[in-house]
Enzyme design. Structure first.
Site, PDB file in Angstrom:
ATOM      1  N   PRO A   9       0.791  -1.233   0.000  1.00 53.92           N
ATOM      2  CA  PRO A   9       0.000   0.000   0.000  1.00 53.92           C
ATOM      3  C   PRO A   9       0.824   1.285   0.000  1.00 53.92           C
ATOM      4  O   PRO A   9       1.859   1.372   0.652  1.00 53.92           O
ATOM      5  CB  PRO A   9      -0.814  -0.108   1.296  1.00 53.92           C
ATOM      6  CG  PRO A   9      -0.074  -1.085   2.137  1.00 53.92           C
ATOM      7  CD  PRO A   9       0.551  -2.056   1.188  1.00 53.92           C
ATOM      8  N   ASN A  10       0.320   2.230  -0.758  1.00 53.14           N
ATOM      9  CA  ASN A  10       0.864   3.593  -0.874  1.00 53.14           C
ATOM     10  C   ASN A  10       2.163   3.681  -1.670  1.00 53.14           C
ATOM     11  O   ASN A  10       2.654   4.769  -1.940  1.00 53.14           O
ATOM     12  CB  ASN A  10       1.057   4.240   0.516  1.00 53.14           C
ATOM     13  CG  ASN A  10      -0.251   4.293   1.285  1.00 53.14           C
ATOM     14  OD1 ASN A  10      -1.224   4.846   0.783  1.00 53.14           O
ATOM     15  ND2 ASN A  10      -0.306   3.696   2.455  1.00 53.14           N
ATOM     16  N   ARG A  17       5.164  10.795  -2.883  1.00 53.35           N
ATOM     17  CA  ARG A  17       4.797  10.546  -1.484  1.00 53.35           C
ATOM     18  C   ARG A  17       5.998  10.838  -0.571  1.00 53.35           C
ATOM     19  O   ARG A  17       7.040  10.197  -0.673  1.00 53.35           O
ATOM     20  CB  ARG A  17       4.438   9.064  -1.357  1.00 53.35           C
ATOM     21  CG  ARG A  17       4.239   8.606   0.051  1.00 53.35           C
ATOM     22  CD  ARG A  17       4.224   7.078   0.145  1.00 53.35           C
ATOM     23  NE  ARG A  17       3.942   6.683   1.508  1.00 53.35           N
ATOM     24  CZ  ARG A  17       4.168   5.490   2.007  1.00 53.35           C
ATOM     25  NH1 ARG A  17       4.668   4.543   1.239  1.00 53.35           N
ATOM     26  NH2 ARG A  17       3.886   5.225   3.255  1.00 53.35           N
ATOM     27  N   TYR A  22      11.087   8.973   1.163  1.00 53.01           N
ATOM     28  CA  TYR A  22      11.125   7.911   0.152  1.00 53.01           C
ATOM     29  C   TYR A  22      11.820   8.304  -1.159  1.00 53.01           C
ATOM     30  O   TYR A  22      11.958   7.460  -2.050  1.00 53.01           O
ATOM     31  CB  TYR A  22       9.694   7.426  -0.136  1.00 53.01           C
ATOM     32  CG  TYR A  22       9.009   6.875   1.099  1.00 53.01           C
ATOM     33  CD1 TYR A  22       9.477   5.710   1.703  1.00 53.01           C
ATOM     34  CD2 TYR A  22       7.928   7.528   1.680  1.00 53.01           C
ATOM     35  CE1 TYR A  22       8.873   5.206   2.847  1.00 53.01           C
ATOM     36  CE2 TYR A  22       7.308   7.026   2.826  1.00 53.01           C
ATOM     37  CZ  TYR A  22       7.782   5.870   3.408  1.00 53.01           C
ATOM     38  OH  TYR A  22       7.201   5.368   4.541  1.00 53.01           O
ATOM     39  N   ASN A  71       8.086  -5.359  -0.635  1.00 52.38           N
ATOM     40  CA  ASN A  71       7.937  -4.216   0.254  1.00 52.38           C
ATOM     41  C   ASN A  71       6.448  -4.156   0.580  1.00 52.38           C
ATOM     42  O   ASN A  71       5.648  -3.685  -0.224  1.00 52.38           O
ATOM     43  CB  ASN A  71       8.407  -2.915  -0.409  1.00 52.38           C
ATOM     44  CG  ASN A  71       8.353  -1.748   0.574  1.00 52.38           C
ATOM     45  OD1 ASN A  71       7.712  -1.834   1.622  1.00 52.38           O
ATOM     46  ND2 ASN A  71       9.018  -0.656   0.218  1.00 52.38           N
ATOM     47  N   ALA A  74       2.953  -0.621   5.019  1.00 52.05           N
ATOM     48  CA  ALA A  74       2.467  -0.660   6.399  1.00 52.05           C
ATOM     49  C   ALA A  74       1.918  -2.035   6.801  1.00 52.05           C
ATOM     50  O   ALA A  74       1.859  -2.356   7.993  1.00 52.05           O
ATOM     51  CB  ALA A  74       1.407   0.412   6.609  1.00 52.05           C
ATOM     52  N   GLU A  95      12.323  -9.274   2.381  1.00 47.39           N
ATOM     53  CA  GLU A  95      11.570  -8.086   2.812  1.00 47.39           C
ATOM     54  C   GLU A  95      12.426  -6.852   2.579  1.00 47.39           C
ATOM     55  O   GLU A  95      13.589  -6.810   2.990  1.00 47.39           O
ATOM     56  CB  GLU A  95      11.247  -8.238   4.314  1.00 47.39           C
ATOM     57  CG  GLU A  95      10.574  -7.020   4.918  1.00 47.39           C
ATOM     58  CD  GLU A  95      10.335  -7.181   6.438  1.00 47.39           C
ATOM     59  OE1 GLU A  95      10.358  -8.319   6.958  1.00 47.39           O
ATOM     60  OE2 GLU A  95      10.135  -6.150   7.093  1.00 47.39           O
ATOM     61  N   HIS A  97      12.546  -2.491   2.711  1.00 43.81           N
ATOM     62  CA  HIS A  97      11.988  -1.173   3.043  1.00 43.81           C
ATOM     63  C   HIS A  97      12.933  -0.104   2.530  1.00 43.81           C
ATOM     64  O   HIS A  97      14.153  -0.218   2.712  1.00 43.81           O
ATOM     65  CB  HIS A  97      11.796  -1.018   4.554  1.00 43.81           C
ATOM     66  CG  HIS A  97      10.868  -2.037   5.108  1.00 43.81           C
ATOM     67  ND1 HIS A  97       9.513  -1.990   4.882  1.00 43.81           N
ATOM     68  CD2 HIS A  97      11.101  -3.174   5.804  1.00 43.81           C
ATOM     69  CE1 HIS A  97       8.956  -3.052   5.435  1.00 43.81           C
ATOM     70  NE2 HIS A  97       9.894  -3.786   5.991  1.00 43.81           N
ATOM     71  N   ARG A 104      12.648   5.095  12.759  1.00 40.59           N
ATOM     72  CA  ARG A 104      11.384   5.833  12.681  1.00 40.59           C
ATOM     73  C   ARG A 104      10.485   5.488  13.888  1.00 40.59           C
ATOM     74  O   ARG A 104      10.986   5.026  14.902  1.00 40.59           O
ATOM     75  CB  ARG A 104      10.718   5.525  11.328  1.00 40.59           C
ATOM     76  CG  ARG A 104      11.592   5.963  10.147  1.00 40.59           C
ATOM     77  CD  ARG A 104      10.932   5.692   8.820  1.00 40.59           C
ATOM     78  NE  ARG A 104       9.710   6.469   8.669  1.00 40.59           N
ATOM     79  CZ  ARG A 104       8.801   6.252   7.706  1.00 40.59           C
ATOM     80  NH1 ARG A 104       9.006   5.287   6.819  1.00 40.59           N
ATOM     81  NH2 ARG A 104       7.719   6.999   7.633  1.00 40.59           N
TER      82      ARG A 104
HETATM   83  C1  DQA Z   1       8.080   1.274   4.026  1.00 42.72           C
HETATM   84  C2  DQA Z   1       8.105   1.500   5.542  1.00 42.72           C
HETATM   85  C3  DQA Z   1       6.732   1.277   6.141  1.00 42.72           C
HETATM   86  O1  DQA Z   1       6.777   1.515   7.540  1.00 42.72           O
HETATM   87  C4  DQA Z   1       5.732   2.231   5.532  1.00 42.72           C
HETATM   88  O2  DQA Z   1       4.450   1.975   6.038  1.00 42.72           O
HETATM   89  C5  DQA Z   1       5.739   2.198   4.039  1.00 42.72           C
HETATM   90  C6  DQA Z   1       7.020   2.120   3.350  1.00 42.72           C
HETATM   91  C7  DQA Z   1       9.434   1.589   3.379  1.00 42.72           C
HETATM   92  O3  DQA Z   1       9.645   1.179   2.237  1.00 42.72           O
HETATM   93  O4  DQA Z   1      10.263   2.270   3.972  1.00 42.72           O
HETATM   94  O5  DQA Z   1       4.706   2.300   3.398  1.00 42.72           O
HETATM   95  O6  DQA Z   1       7.803  -0.107   3.791  1.00 42.72           O
END
Ligand code: DQA
Length: 140
Positions: A9-10, A17, A22, A71, A74, A95, A97, A104
């Site tokens: 998501p996102n 964003r 990011y 990735n 959240a 995984e 990020h 954070r």
């Molecule tokens: C993320 C880190 C997560 O905590 C966050 O919710 C994201 C992006 C990252 O790529 O740093 O959406 O996965």
């Protein structure tokens, strides 16, 4: 070798964003950079904002692919269902990020999925995706 890059998501909003966290690179640019850097790898891209769609993708592809770079956004911090899907499939999952989740908010320090993944890359920006691909290439 066939590898999927899967964003949760996102992450469709990468590039616009929270660029301070990011960066300015879009997911599309990142994917195309990977495709040109690793011509020997068959790369596929999937993104969804919907937890069940991510799980469906893992079910549909997680017995055939050689690797999945995930990735989960959240959902990383909340989704036992995603953890169970990773445990259920045979394809190894890395995984990733973009940000250093450990630097954070505290709720980002916990990953529901990490224990079912072969490893975790966090905080190395978009480079993390390529490093995960390199891991799978090194296993060949
Ligand atoms: C993320 C880190 C997560 O905590 C966050 O919710 C994201 C992006 C990252 O790529 O740093 O959406 O996965």
């Amino acid at each position: 070798m066939k590898i999927a890059i899967v964003n949760g998501p996102n992450l469709n909003l990468l590039g616009k964003r929270e660029p301070g966290i990011y960066g300015n690179t879009t997911a599309e640019d990142c994917f195309h950079q990977l495709v040109s850097k690793y011509p020997q790898v068959q790369l596929v891209y999937f993104q969804s904002n919907v937890e069940g769609e991510l799980i469906n993708f893992l079910h549909a592809n997680g017995f055939e692919l050689d690797g999945i770079v995930l990735n989960a956004g959240a959902y990383t911090h909340t989704s036992i269902a995603l953890r169970d899907a990773i445990a259920a499939i045979t394809t190894p999952v890395v995984e990733v990020h973009i940000s250093n989740v450990h630097a954070r908010e505290e709720f980002r320090h916990v990953s529901m999925i990490a224990a079912k993944c072969v490893g975790v890359i966090a905080g190395l920006g978009m480079q993390g995706y390529g490093l995960a691909v390199e891991y799978f290439l090194g296993k060949q």
